[in-house]
Write a protein that holds these residues in place. Structure first.
Motif, PDB file in Angstrom:
ATOM      1  N   LYS A 311       0.769  -1.220   0.153  1.00  0.00           N
ATOM      2  CA  LYS A 311      -0.056   0.064   0.085  1.00  0.00           C
ATOM      3  C   LYS A 311       0.787   1.124  -0.046  1.00  0.00           C
ATOM      4  O   LYS A 311       1.637   1.177   0.984  1.00  0.00           O
ATOM      5  CB  LYS A 311      -0.767  -0.012   1.296  1.00  0.00           C
ATOM      6  CG  LYS A 311      -1.794   1.124   1.382  1.00  0.00           C
ATOM      7  CD  LYS A 311      -3.053   1.182   0.305  1.00  0.00           C
ATOM      8  CE  LYS A 311      -4.021   2.014   0.825  1.00  0.00           C
ATOM      9  NZ  LYS A 311      -5.190   1.807  -0.338  1.00  0.00           N
ATOM     10  N   LEU A 313       0.233   5.415   0.019  1.00  0.00           N
ATOM     11  CA  LEU A 313      -0.698   6.272   0.193  1.00  0.00           C
ATOM     12  C   LEU A 313      -0.092   7.824   0.435  1.00  0.00           C
ATOM     13  O   LEU A 313       0.568   7.710   1.270  1.00  0.00           O
ATOM     14  CB  LEU A 313      -1.788   6.001   1.101  1.00  0.00           C
ATOM     15  CG  LEU A 313      -2.754   6.691   1.577  1.00  0.00           C
ATOM     16  CD1 LEU A 313      -3.845   6.971   0.388  1.00  0.00           C
ATOM     17  CD2 LEU A 313      -3.708   6.267   2.759  1.00  0.00           C
ATOM     18  N   SER A 315      -2.066  11.222   1.429  1.00  0.00           N
ATOM     19  CA  SER A 315      -3.611  11.784   1.519  1.00  0.00           C
ATOM     20  C   SER A 315      -3.503  13.141   1.832  1.00  0.00           C
ATOM     21  O   SER A 315      -2.601  13.809   2.649  1.00  0.00           O
ATOM     22  CB  SER A 315      -4.116  11.023   2.755  1.00  0.00           C
ATOM     23  OG  SER A 315      -5.516  11.485   2.992  1.00  0.00           O
ATOM     24  N   GLU A 320      -2.682  13.645  -4.699  1.00  0.00           N
ATOM     25  CA  GLU A 320      -2.967  12.531  -3.904  1.00  0.00           C
ATOM     26  C   GLU A 320      -2.594  11.326  -4.476  1.00  0.00           C
ATOM     27  O   GLU A 320      -2.585  11.210  -5.747  1.00  0.00           O
ATOM     28  CB  GLU A 320      -4.387  12.517  -3.472  1.00  0.00           C
ATOM     29  CG  GLU A 320      -4.735  13.443  -2.529  1.00  0.00           C
ATOM     30  CD  GLU A 320      -6.150  13.105  -1.759  1.00  0.00           C
ATOM     31  OE1 GLU A 320      -6.677  12.050  -1.918  1.00  0.00           O
ATOM     32  OE2 GLU A 320      -6.629  13.995  -1.059  1.00  0.00           O
ATOM     33  N   ASP A 322      -2.842   7.019  -3.984  1.00  0.00           N
ATOM     34  CA  ASP A 322      -3.457   5.648  -3.378  1.00  0.00           C
ATOM     35  C   ASP A 322      -3.371   4.667  -4.180  1.00  0.00           C
ATOM     36  O   ASP A 322      -4.182   4.403  -5.219  1.00  0.00           O
ATOM     37  CB  ASP A 322      -4.833   6.335  -3.062  1.00  0.00           C
ATOM     38  CG  ASP A 322      -5.654   5.106  -2.143  1.00  0.00           C
ATOM     39  OD1 ASP A 322      -4.915   4.202  -2.186  1.00  0.00           O
ATOM     40  OD2 ASP A 322      -6.794   5.158  -2.039  1.00  0.00           O
ATOM     41  N   GLU A 323      -2.429   3.643  -3.955  1.00  0.00           N
ATOM     42  CA  GLU A 323      -1.946   2.624  -4.953  1.00  0.00           C
ATOM     43  C   GLU A 323      -2.128   1.413  -4.094  1.00  0.00           C
ATOM     44  O   GLU A 323      -1.072   1.308  -3.003  1.00  0.00           O
ATOM     45  CB  GLU A 323      -0.867   2.840  -5.583  1.00  0.00           C
ATOM     46  CG  GLU A 323      -0.164   1.808  -6.703  1.00  0.00           C
ATOM     47  CD  GLU A 323       0.863   2.322  -7.403  1.00  0.00           C
ATOM     48  OE1 GLU A 323       0.669   2.827  -8.262  1.00  0.00           O
ATOM     49  OE2 GLU A 323       2.056   1.891  -6.896  1.00  0.00           O
ATOM     50  N   THR A 324      -2.413   0.136  -4.331  1.00  0.00           N
ATOM     51  CA  THR A 324      -2.307  -0.849  -3.798  1.00  0.00           C
ATOM     52  C   THR A 324      -2.188  -2.003  -4.713  1.00  0.00           C
ATOM     53  O   THR A 324      -2.640  -1.884  -5.756  1.00  0.00           O
ATOM     54  CB  THR A 324      -3.677  -1.259  -3.119  1.00  0.00           C
ATOM     55  OG1 THR A 324      -4.185  -0.446  -2.304  1.00  0.00           O
ATOM     56  CG2 THR A 324      -3.695  -2.533  -2.344  1.00  0.00           C
TER      57      THR A 324
END
Length: 334
Positions: A311, A313, A315, A320, A322-324
């Motif tokens: 993960k 992130l 924020s 921004e 947000d990568e999984t």
């Protein structure tokens, strides 16, 4: 002729037992094999009947070995012993020339084969590679490679990490990033250390294209032995962001890093997790998170299957993130 054969067999068995290391336990048991090393309260004995066995140091009465070993009674200075001889319970005799020396087992912090240049050099690490091909309405090709290594000698520990990820969907690149990190630990006591680290990340897809971080701070090593390790570090960092628009931000932040691994089920399965959570000291971002959690199943002493979730992130920032990522693949370790 028969008696001569028996004599040869007896001599062979005697010679075999002579070259084997022997460990006497406080409960009266005696184990033979080859001493690999002792560290973190565990003596690793390689045997042909049970593989590598980790023995608790406080359960050992004395031991014997014909190997040349480096015996360290503190984190800096070590003494070469050409062989070890058994002594009274709780002690061992170091044979080194004409002056054998008997010491308390409790005084020994580390025991290992001396290396050619840096005698107490210990190096371990792993490389994991994951490949995923999916052919359906949406074709997906996913590549993920990561490397993590540690090397320690005396009061110093070097930590290195690198990773690369690339993903295609219908021949369109949807993930393309890599990163590298180096950290140097200086141990102040058996558990406390001071860490300095540098990190660089490059992403060609997300809004945050580049991240550069330099930090320093105290850390604590809860344990580091044959069954695993766990450490945390609190850092004050300077981070620079470069966005896809060409704009840049820089800020200071406080963060906590962790590094955990634990062997389960007779050392055939390894649970691991590492990462960092941070809080910027201004309004550039609310918080950042970079973490990984996974399992390794050992196929041999050096090969393993692995699965991992990562993960990344950022924020509340201008760009921004947000990568999984999930990966399943093959790895090697040393």
């Amino acid at each position: 002729m028969f008696s001569r054969s028996l004599l040869c067999l007896a001599l062979t068995l005697a010679a075999t037992s002579a070259v084997a290391d022997t460990v006497w336990l406080k409960n009266g048991d005696r184990l033979t094999g080859k001493i690999k090393f002792y560290d973190g309260g565990k003596l690793v004995l390689a045997t042909d009947y049970g593989g590598a066995i980790a023995l608790s140091w406080d359960k050992i009465a004395t031991l014997e070995s014909d190997q040349e070993l480096l015996i360290k009674e503190n984190a800096v200075v070590g003494e070469r012993a050409k062989s070890l001889r058994p002594a009274e319970p709780g002690k061992v005799t170091l044979v080194n020339g004409d002056a054998p020396k008997t010491i308390e087992l409790a005084s020994i912090q580390q025991m290992l084969k001396p290396k050619p240049l840096i005698e107490d050099f210990v190096w371990k690490g792993n490389i994991d590679a994951g490949l995923d091909y999916k052919r359906a309405e949406s074709d997906t090709d996913d590549y993920d490679v990561s490397m993590k290594t540690k090397a320690r000698h005396g009061l110093w520990r070097h930590n290195g990490e690198a990773d690369y990820a690339r993903e295609f969907q219908n021949d369109v690149v949807t993930t393309d990033n890599w990163g590298a990190e180096y950290a140097l630990d200086r141990f102040l006591t058996e558990h406390w250390f001071w860490q300095g680290r540098m990190e660089y990340k490059r992403d060609r897809i997300e809004e945050v294209r580049r991240q550069r971080t330099v930090g320093s701070g105290p850390g604590y090593q809860f344990w580091d032995n044959e069954l695993g390790a766990f450490s945390v570090a609190g850092l004050l960092n300077r981070t620079d962001y470069e966005y896809d628009t060409g704009e840049r931000d820089n800020f200071y932040a406080v963060s906590m890093k962790w590094d955990y691994n634990r062997y389960l089920i007779g050392k055939s399965v390894e649970l691991f997790s590492d990462g960092e959570v941070g809080k910027p000291l201004n309004n550039v971002a609310e918080y950042t998170l970079d973490a990984a959690l996974g399992l390794r199943y050992k196929l041999t002493d050096w090969a393993s299957l692995n699965m991992k979730a990562e993960k990344d992130l950022v924020s509340g920032s201008q760009g921004e993130l947000d990568e999984t990522r999930y990966s399943l693949g093959f790895g090697i370790g040393w």
